[in-house]
Design a protein around this motif. Structure first.
Motif, PDB file in Angstrom:
ATOM      1  N   ARG A  51       0.679  -1.081  -0.137  1.00 19.28           N
ATOM      2  CA  ARG A  51       0.174   0.075   0.051  1.00 19.28           C
ATOM      3  C   ARG A  51       0.693   1.192   0.064  1.00 19.28           C
ATOM      4  N   ARG A  52       1.952   1.370   0.577  1.00 18.88           N
ATOM      5  CA  ARG A  52       2.877   2.378   0.650  1.00 18.88           C
ATOM      6  C   ARG A  52       3.976   2.342  -0.064  1.00 18.88           C
ATOM      7  N   ASP A  53       3.873   1.832  -1.257  1.00 21.71           N
ATOM      8  CA  ASP A  53       4.914   1.513  -2.503  1.00 21.71           C
ATOM      9  C   ASP A  53       4.903   3.144  -2.921  1.00 21.71           C
ATOM     10  N   ARG A  54       6.410   3.518  -2.882  1.00 27.35           N
ATOM     11  CA  ARG A  54       6.848   4.990  -3.120  1.00 27.35           C
ATOM     12  C   ARG A  54       7.123   4.899  -4.563  1.00 27.35           C
ATOM     13  N   PHE A  55       7.364   3.456  -5.478  1.00 22.34           N
ATOM     14  CA  PHE A  55       7.935   3.826  -6.682  1.00 22.34           C
ATOM     15  C   PHE A  55       6.639   3.586  -7.596  1.00 22.34           C
TER      16      PHE A  55
END
Length: 100
Positions: A51-55
């Protein structure tokens, strides 16, 4: 993989996420090619996202893979590497998928 995913390295690399060279304008084309190939194989696919993937934007990626019929699971609280951040959750999802 563990060397690359070392916490210090991960923190260092994540600082550059906002830099333009991570935002590849051709990424959508590459992702489309992958989903098209997956569809052509006519095999079940499990896509596991953090959910918190920054890519990769989780919502857009979820929609892209869901649209071609893949099973998509989102691991809450995980970033780009759910298999390292939440291995138990990923193992459960893989067991469920392999049994279906």
């Amino acid at each position: 993989m563990r060397v690359v995913a070392h916490r210090r390295w991960t923190r260092f690399a994540s600082r550059f996420r906002r830099v333009s060279w991570f935002d590849d304008p051709l990424q959508d084309l590459a992702d489309h090619a992958v989903t098209a190939q997956a569809t052509a194989l006519a095999l079940p696919f499990l896509v596991i996202l953090g959910r918190r993937d920054r890519f990769y934007d989780c919502e857009k990626t979820f929609a892209r893979y869901s649209a071609v019929g893949d099973r998509v699971e989102v691991v809450e609280g995980a970033g780009h590497s759910p298999f390292l951040e939440r291995p138990g959750e990923v193992a459960r999802l893989l067991r469920e998928f392999s049994g279906s």
